[in-house]
Design a protein around this motif. Structure first.
Motif, PDB file in Angstrom:
ATOM      1  N   UNK A 262       5.873  -3.592  -8.153  1.00  0.00           N
ATOM      2  CA  UNK A 262       4.709  -4.795  -7.383  1.00  0.00           C
ATOM      3  C   UNK A 262       5.294  -6.015  -8.016  1.00  0.00           C
ATOM      4  N   UNK A 263       6.568  -6.785  -8.950  1.00  0.00           N
ATOM      5  CA  UNK A 263       6.764  -7.310  -9.490  1.00  0.00           C
ATOM      6  C   UNK A 263       8.105  -8.360  -7.864  1.00  0.00           C
ATOM      7  N   UNK A 264       7.903  -7.231  -7.484  1.00  0.00           N
ATOM      8  CA  UNK A 264       9.004  -7.685  -5.957  1.00  0.00           C
ATOM      9  C   UNK A 264       8.398  -8.460  -5.293  1.00  0.00           C
ATOM     10  N   UNK A 265       7.126  -8.324  -4.923  1.00  0.00           N
ATOM     11  CA  UNK A 265       5.681  -8.771  -4.450  1.00  0.00           C
ATOM     12  C   UNK A 265       5.801 -10.257  -4.695  1.00  0.00           C
ATOM     13  N   UNK A 266       5.641  -9.827  -6.511  1.00  0.00           N
ATOM     14  CA  UNK A 266       4.947 -11.334  -6.734  1.00  0.00           C
ATOM     15  C   UNK A 266       6.244 -12.362  -6.828  1.00  0.00           C
ATOM     16  N   UNK A 267       7.377 -12.139  -6.555  1.00  0.00           N
ATOM     17  CA  UNK A 267       8.519 -12.780  -6.785  1.00  0.00           C
ATOM     18  C   UNK A 267       8.885 -13.002  -5.601  1.00  0.00           C
ATOM     19  N   UNK A 268       8.385 -12.550  -4.611  1.00  0.00           N
ATOM     20  CA  UNK A 268       8.307 -12.479  -3.516  1.00  0.00           C
ATOM     21  C   UNK A 268       7.385 -14.004  -2.948  1.00  0.00           C
ATOM     22  N   UNK A 269       5.417 -13.987  -3.313  1.00  0.00           N
ATOM     23  CA  UNK A 269       5.242 -14.244  -3.597  1.00  0.00           C
ATOM     24  C   UNK A 269       5.341 -16.384  -3.942  1.00  0.00           C
ATOM     25  N   UNK A 270       5.851 -16.143  -4.955  1.00  0.00           N
ATOM     26  CA  UNK A 270       6.519 -17.511  -5.203  1.00  0.00           C
ATOM     27  C   UNK A 270       7.255 -18.283  -4.406  1.00  0.00           C
ATOM     28  N   UNK A 271       7.953 -17.186  -3.978  1.00  0.00           N
ATOM     29  CA  UNK A 271       8.573 -18.245  -3.737  1.00  0.00           C
ATOM     30  C   UNK A 271       8.591 -18.710  -2.160  1.00  0.00           C
ATOM     31  N   UNK A 272       7.468 -17.966  -1.550  1.00  0.00           N
ATOM     32  CA  UNK A 272       6.991 -18.172  -0.140  1.00  0.00           C
ATOM     33  C   UNK A 272       5.814 -19.677  -0.901  1.00  0.00           C
ATOM     34  N   UNK A 273       5.377 -20.127  -1.874  1.00  0.00           N
ATOM     35  CA  UNK A 273       4.469 -20.721  -2.470  1.00  0.00           C
ATOM     36  C   UNK A 273       5.254 -21.982  -2.588  1.00  0.00           C
TER      37      UNK A 273
ATOM     38  N   UNK B  79       0.405  -0.976  -0.098  1.00  0.00           N
ATOM     39  CA  UNK B  79      -0.605  -0.255  -0.329  1.00  0.00           C
ATOM     40  C   UNK B  79       0.916   1.134   0.005  1.00  0.00           C
ATOM     41  N   UNK B  80       2.146   0.824   0.905  1.00  0.00           N
ATOM     42  CA  UNK B  80       2.829   2.060   1.251  1.00  0.00           C
ATOM     43  C   UNK B  80       3.800   2.813   0.251  1.00  0.00           C
ATOM     44  N   UNK B  81       4.767   1.507  -0.383  1.00  0.00           N
ATOM     45  CA  UNK B  81       5.781   1.764  -1.355  1.00  0.00           C
ATOM     46  C   UNK B  81       6.150   0.923  -2.240  1.00  0.00           C
ATOM     47  N   UNK B  82       4.946   0.861  -2.927  1.00  0.00           N
ATOM     48  CA  UNK B  82       4.578  -0.212  -4.080  1.00  0.00           C
ATOM     49  C   UNK B  82       4.167   0.788  -5.312  1.00  0.00           C
ATOM     50  N   UNK B  83       4.614   1.592  -6.555  1.00  0.00           N
ATOM     51  CA  UNK B  83       4.045   1.988  -7.822  1.00  0.00           C
ATOM     52  C   UNK B  83       2.912   0.681  -7.845  1.00  0.00           C
ATOM     53  N   UNK B  84       1.451   1.313  -7.491  1.00  0.00           N
ATOM     54  CA  UNK B  84       0.624  -0.056  -8.653  1.00  0.00           C
ATOM     55  C   UNK B  84      -0.319   0.840  -9.850  1.00  0.00           C
ATOM     56  N   UNK B  85      -0.018   1.484 -10.284  1.00  0.00           N
ATOM     57  CA  UNK B  85      -0.210   2.430 -11.574  1.00  0.00           C
ATOM     58  C   UNK B  85      -0.015   1.677 -12.500  1.00  0.00           C
ATOM     59  N   UNK B  86      -0.803   1.798 -13.226  1.00  0.00           N
ATOM     60  CA  UNK B  86      -1.180   0.953 -14.513  1.00  0.00           C
ATOM     61  C   UNK B  86      -2.049   1.647 -15.608  1.00  0.00           C
ATOM     62  N   UNK B  87      -1.351   2.021 -16.297  1.00  0.00           N
ATOM     63  CA  UNK B  87      -2.457   3.190 -17.632  1.00  0.00           C
ATOM     64  C   UNK B  87      -3.547   4.059 -16.813  1.00  0.00           C
ATOM     65  N   UNK B  88      -2.744   4.903 -15.106  1.00  0.00           N
ATOM     66  CA  UNK B  88      -3.649   6.264 -14.882  1.00  0.00           C
ATOM     67  C   UNK B  88      -4.753   6.008 -14.050  1.00  0.00           C
ATOM     68  N   UNK B  89      -4.408   4.271 -13.793  1.00  0.00           N
ATOM     69  CA  UNK B  89      -5.782   2.970 -12.737  1.00  0.00           C
ATOM     70  C   UNK B  89      -4.575   2.673 -11.672  1.00  0.00           C
ATOM     71  N   UNK B  90      -4.461   3.223 -10.377  1.00  0.00           N
ATOM     72  CA  UNK B  90      -3.932   2.618  -9.141  1.00  0.00           C
ATOM     73  C   UNK B  90      -5.185   1.679  -9.228  1.00  0.00           C
ATOM     74  N   UNK B  91      -4.027   0.491  -8.728  1.00  0.00           N
ATOM     75  CA  UNK B  91      -4.830  -0.712  -8.491  1.00  0.00           C
ATOM     76  C   UNK B  91      -4.455  -0.932  -7.120  1.00  0.00           C
ATOM     77  N   UNK B  92      -5.193  -1.362  -6.260  1.00  0.00           N
ATOM     78  CA  UNK B  92      -5.760  -1.376  -5.195  1.00  0.00           C
ATOM     79  C   UNK B  92      -4.995  -2.652  -4.303  1.00  0.00           C
ATOM     80  N   UNK B  93      -3.901  -2.324  -3.561  1.00  0.00           N
ATOM     81  CA  UNK B  93      -3.152  -2.941  -3.007  1.00  0.00           C
ATOM     82  C   UNK B  93      -3.484  -4.811  -2.171  1.00  0.00           C
ATOM     83  N   UNK B  94      -4.103  -4.213  -1.945  1.00  0.00           N
ATOM     84  CA  UNK B  94      -4.815  -5.957  -1.656  1.00  0.00           C
ATOM     85  C   UNK B  94      -5.462  -7.149  -2.900  1.00  0.00           C
ATOM     86  N   UNK B  95      -5.393  -6.252  -3.989  1.00  0.00           N
ATOM     87  CA  UNK B  95      -5.324  -6.974  -5.246  1.00  0.00           C
ATOM     88  C   UNK B  95      -4.043  -8.041  -5.177  1.00  0.00           C
TER      89      UNK B  95
END
Length: 493
Positions: free
Chosen positions: A396-407, A318-334
């Motif tokens: 946000x790809x940082x978090x995607x990579x983190x979740x992939x390792x955790x899974x 929510x606070x430290x991730x760039x979640x903007x895609x094409x002018x839309x900022x998607x929710x952190x919870x996504x």
């Protein structure tokens, strides 16, 4: 809570669901909607707790919010123990699932009330309801099959897909409604989801046959009255303690969280002490339980880190991730939907890998792999946090990579641990060992909630690196002691 069909249960006949009993569709959808409500609410809980009052949140400190989140998760898994007992001894799995679903739905509706107190009252109800539903719906899936049916494992695989499908969809819906419109509207969406689950469960009850219709080992006569009296007395004591805390002015969030953490640990210690000191179990069974203590500690350590995805990592998103895609900022919870979709993709691959390796890789080694991967995910998070130092937003790809390792770590430990639980269980405690496995998650989440307090006081790179390396070291230590643990397992691989 055993998933074996009780004596007298008969798989219902009639139409099929992907070649399985039609009742599987009823249980699949019930679990899917229950997980939708659970993960939907969980995806926005910490974000709501930490949001400013002006933004509709509670403005709770990050430290306390993380602790609340961890304790809430712990209570959900802790209540699986009494929930399984209620089904086995009093009302049966079928009614336990029904009433559990109703209580969960009511809890989410309470959370949808736009007041400050509603979130805590709602969570208490959800904990009670999930304790009734979660362990017993799995038991009912087992009741649909004969004990030696070759379709049994496949049926559980389909059921498992329902869990992750609900967990994948939920944050996308509740996250958008909660973060973009109103937090309580997000909680309300979770309530609607559970309502769908209850309605289709009631409409599909004719498909269930004898599954879960009766208690597996019912209490009768004086024993039943005595048990109900004890439950009543315990309930009064709990309410009295809460009243004392309230009157004394000690009913603060942190006080309750700390108390529940202590209770979780004490219940676990007491449970293991009861089994290990039982003179009716054999020497071999006692040795296997000693091995299980180590596996339990490894699992608790795993969940301590893994389940911070919804708290510490969610706040980072929510606070430290760039979640903007094409002018839309998607929710952190996504980003909470990344984990379940990766599990859906990875589960069959992991199952095929373990099947191919067979007994060449032991259970303790698989646990060690899970711990190491879990630790490496936090080491990677330390790098992401370092990149965000100074206020820069990271991909946000940082978090995607983190979740992939955790899974990958979860698939090395979680299903393997469930299997080991059933194999290492003393005969006398076979039906209770699944509840003991849930306690590993409860302990990990409870202590993890307290550990996560440090995320608000330590620098983020130091926090992630410290606990990441600690998990890696623990995993390597598990490898070193694999031979000793296998010796204690007495022939179990």
């Amino acid at each position: 809570m055993s998933s074996d069909a009780p004596v007298g249960a008969r798989p219902p006949a009639g139409k099929t669901f992907f070649g399985h009993p039609r009742a599987l569709s009823t249980l699949f959808l019930t679990e899917m909607w229950e997980r939708f409500s659970f993960y939907g609410m969980r995806a926005i809980l910490v974000l709501y707790l930490t949001a400013a009052v002006a933004d509709g949140g509670l403005d709770l400190g990050e430290s306390s919010a993380n602790a609340v989140y961890g304790t809430y998760n712990a209570m959900v898994y802790l209540m699986a123990l009494p929930g399984g007992w209620v089904a086995d001894r009093l009302i049966g799995a079928r009614r336990s699932v029904l009433w559990g679903g109703v209580v969960i739905a009511v809890g989410h509706y309470v959370m949808a009330i736009p007041t400050g107190w509603s979130v805590f009252a709602g969570m208490a109800l959800i904990v009670l309801g999930t304790g009734l539903l979660k362990p017993n719906i799995s038991t009912m899936v087992g009741d649909l099959y004969e004990r030696d049916s070759p379709r049994r494992d496949a049926g559980f695989s389909i059921f498992y897909m329902g869990i992750n499908l609900g967990a994948f969809i939920a944050p996308l819906v509740t996250g958008f409604l909660g973060e973009k419109i109103n937090w309580h509207l997000g909680f309300g969406a979770a309530a609607v989801g559970m309502t769908f689950g209850v309605l289709q469960y009631v409409l599909g009850r004719r498909n269930l046959g004898d599954a879960g219709a009766r208690p597996a080992d019912p209490l009768l006569g004086a024993d039943r009255r005595r048990a109900l009296t004890r439950i009543g007395v315990a309930s009064v004591v709990v309410l009295a303690v809460l009243l004392v805390l309230l009157v004394a002015g000690w009913f603060a969030v942190d006080t309750v969280v700390n108390l529940l953490t202590v209770v979780t640990v004490l219940v676990t210690v007491g449970y293991f002490a009861r089994i290990l000191t039982d003179r009716e179990i054999s020497g071999t069974e006692r040795s296997r339980m000693k091995a299980y203590v180590w596996l339990f500690l490894f699992a608790a350590s795993f969940w301590l880190i893994y389940d911070q995805a919804g708290s510490v990592l969610n706040i980072f998103a929510a606070d430290q991730t760039d979640r903007s895609v094409g002018g839309f900022t998607f929710p952190a919870s996504w980003l909470q939907s990344v984990n379940p979709i990766l599990i859906i993709i990875g589960a069959p691959l992991a199952a095929a890998l373990w099947l191919k390796l067979g007994h060449r890789v032991s259970t303790p080694t698989k646990f060690a792999v899970g711990l190491v991967l879990n630790g490496l995910s936090f080491v990677l998070m330390a790098a992401a946090a370092q990149a965000a130092v100074g206020g820069d937003l990271v991909s946000p790809l940082w978090l995607v990579a983190v979740y992939a390792i955790q899974v990958a770590g979860e698939l090395s430990l979680s299903p393997v641990g469930l299997s080991a639980t059933t194999k290492l269980a003393p005969v006398k405690y076979a039906s209770q060992m699944l509840g003991l496995w849930f306690l590993a998650t409860a302990v990990g989440d409870a202590i993890g909630g307290q550990v996560a307090r440090l995320a608000g006081t330590w620098s983020q790179p130091v926090y992630f690196l410290t606990f990441g390396l600690a998990s890696v070291v623990l995993g390597l230590a598990a490898v070193m002691f694999t031979r000793q643990i296998r010796h204690l397992m007495a022939g179990i691989h």
